[in-house]
Design a protein around this motif. Structure first.
Motif: not given
Length: 106
Positions: A40-49, A54-55, A59-66
């Protein structure tokens, strides 16, 4: 007497085996719970990663659009300046043409 002794010995043996089986069951249950917790801990770590990735992509997409918007605005301003220069040039040519006509009519 011998049969009773043998029977008592068998009961002790069965009891000992039951105790060992219960200890094994408890140990296995604890191991399974530990593994579940670890997974469960490993799964949560993967989800967080994944969420962080994704975040970061967002941010990269937003910077590129800007950057594209800034470049587009800069190009648009450049074209606007050229257009205004052309309009001034056409207006000046129109004035020259008018003055040449006026001279021609004199």
């Amino acid at each position: 007497d011998n049969a009773r002794s043998h029977s008592a010995h068998l009961r002790e043996e069965v009891h000992r085996m039951n105790v060992e089986a219960e200890e094994d069951r408890s140990r296995h249950t604890a191991e399974v719970q530990s593994l579940n917790k670890k997974f469960k801990s490993q799964i949560q770590t993967l989800r967080n990663q994944m969420q962080e990735s994704e975040a970061q992509r967002d941010r990269d997409d937003f910077d590129a659009l800007t950057q594209l918007e800034l470049k587009f605005d800069e190009e648009r301003r450049g074209m606007q300046v050229k257009l205004e220069e052309e309009q001034r040039s056409v207006a000046e040519l129109g004035q020259e043409l008018e003055s040449v006509r006026a001279l021609a009519e004199e």
